[in-house]
Structures are given as C-alpha cells and as structure tokens.
Enzyme design. Structure first.
Site, mmCIF file in Angstrom:
data_model
loop_
_atom_site.group_PDB
_atom_site.id
_atom_site.type_symbol
_atom_site.label_atom_id
_atom_site.label_comp_id
_atom_site.label_asym_id
_atom_site.label_seq_id
_atom_site.Cartn_x
_atom_site.Cartn_y
_atom_site.Cartn_z
ATOM 1 N N HIS A 75 -26.185 67.577 -8.685
ATOM 2 C CA HIS A 75 -26.825 67.683 -9.999
ATOM 3 C C HIS A 75 -27.698 68.923 -10.075
ATOM 4 O O HIS A 75 -28.159 69.448 -9.053
ATOM 5 C CB HIS A 75 -27.656 66.435 -10.281
ATOM 6 C CG HIS A 75 -26.829 65.234 -10.595
ATOM 7 N ND1 HIS A 75 -27.379 64.021 -10.945
ATOM 8 C CD2 HIS A 75 -25.480 65.043 -10.621
ATOM 9 C CE1 HIS A 75 -26.421 63.147 -11.185
ATOM 10 N NE2 HIS A 75 -25.258 63.744 -10.985
ATOM 11 N N GLU A 77 -30.762 69.425 -10.997
ATOM 12 C CA GLU A 77 -32.127 69.329 -10.477
ATOM 13 C C GLU A 77 -32.145 69.506 -8.958
ATOM 14 O O GLU A 77 -32.953 70.275 -8.418
ATOM 15 C CB GLU A 77 -32.758 67.974 -10.837
ATOM 16 C CG GLU A 77 -32.812 67.697 -12.324
ATOM 17 C CD GLU A 77 -31.571 66.985 -12.861
ATOM 18 O OE1 GLU A 77 -31.718 66.272 -13.869
ATOM 19 O OE2 GLU A 77 -30.470 67.122 -12.289
ATOM 20 N N CYS A 101 -31.538 61.818 -13.265
ATOM 21 C CA CYS A 101 -31.131 60.503 -12.771
ATOM 22 C C CYS A 101 -32.090 60.050 -11.670
ATOM 23 O O CYS A 101 -32.964 60.805 -11.238
ATOM 24 C CB CYS A 101 -29.703 60.569 -12.229
ATOM 25 S SG CYS A 101 -29.562 61.442 -10.652
ATOM 26 N N CYS A 104 -32.039 62.327 -8.458
ATOM 27 C CA CYS A 104 -32.759 63.589 -8.655
ATOM 28 C C CYS A 104 -34.260 63.340 -8.770
ATOM 29 O O CYS A 104 -35.061 64.168 -8.318
ATOM 30 C CB CYS A 104 -32.225 64.317 -9.882
ATOM 31 S SG CYS A 104 -30.562 64.990 -9.608
#
Length: 161
Positions: A75, A77, A101, A104
């Site tokens: 992801h 992040e 999420c 993250c």
C-alpha cells in the site's frame, strides 16, 4: 503585490500524493502518499504497487479469484514509510489520497507519524477502516479529512505552469 491564488500547504502535499498515485499501475485503485516534517519538508512519497524486483507484468492485478493482487501489493502508506530509508518520521504527518487500512495504520503508528491527512474515506464502513481509526486514535494520531478549496489542479508540461 504578491500573487493571491497560490495553493495551501495541505493542497500542495495532497497534490504530491495524488501525483504519486499516478505512478500506480493498479487498474482499479491508485493511491498515493506523502510524508512531511514539521518544517513542511517532504521526507518521502509512495504509491500502491508491487515490491521492488517483483515485475508488474508477472504478478496478478485481479481482485477476485484464486490468484489476486492482495497478497503482493504494498500500500502507498507503507511504501512511503519504507521509501523514507530510515529517516526519522517522528512527529511528521502523512498525506494520503485514501484513508489507511488497519495494516498501514500499524506502520503509521510504529513510525511515529502524528497526523494523517486524507482525501477519501470511501471504505469508512468496513471493519478494516474501523480498526484503523480505533488504533490511530488510541495511539494519539490526529485524523483530518482534507476539504480543499480547489477542485482541480492542472500541470502543463509545455509552459512549465
């Protein structure tokens, strides 16, 4: 007299995150992130994609079926935190185009980031996002949805503006 129609710091850094998202090869969801220190200096950027060395052409982009992208994609992040290459992120803020999420959120907390500025919260009703918000709040991380004063920002490569 100085120009009055310049963008805010928030709009600038979210713009960097949105521009980073344009590097994602994911056909469904493109997410970008940008980490900034207290002096408004960019420490790192990232977007969602496969780990370095894992070819975009050899791994699946499917969302359903027996072999999906989910076990492989990093992801935005987490990519941004990893791309910081050990820089101290304590007290920084992360600008992200989509609310993080739960996985993250853990990385955000552990890295010492103290504020999450996000644009979209389209998964607000999911258990993952609820867990993320719970952990971030418990850890003292500020959450702020950006309400930009601009709708679009155009970059013109021909004129440099």
């Amino acid at each position: 007299m100085k120009r009055q129609d310049y963008i805010s710091w928030d709009e600038y850094f979210m713009g960097v995150a949105l521009l980073a998202a344009k590097r994602s090869k994911d056909p469904n969801t493109q997410v970008g992130a940008c980490v900034v220190d207290s002096n408004n200096i960019i420490l790192s950027t990232g977007y969602n994609g496969f780990p370095t060395g894992c070819s975009d052409d050899e791994y699946p982009w499917e969302r359903e079926g027996s072999d999906t992208k989910y076990p492989y994609v990093v992801h935005a992040e987490l990519n941004t935190i990893l791309n910081a290459n050990g820089r101290n992120l304590r007290g920084s803020r992360i600008y992200v185009s989509l609310f993080p999420c739960n996985e993250c959120a853990k990385a955000i907390i552990q890295s010492g980031i103290k504020e999450v500025v996000y644009l979209s919260d389209k998964y607000a009703d999911t258990p993952s996002t609820a867990a993320s918000k719970r952990m971030l709040t418990s850890a003292g991380v500020s959450l702020r949805q950006l309400d930009p004063s601009i709708v679009t920002l155009t970059i013109n490569y021909k004129t440099g503006t």
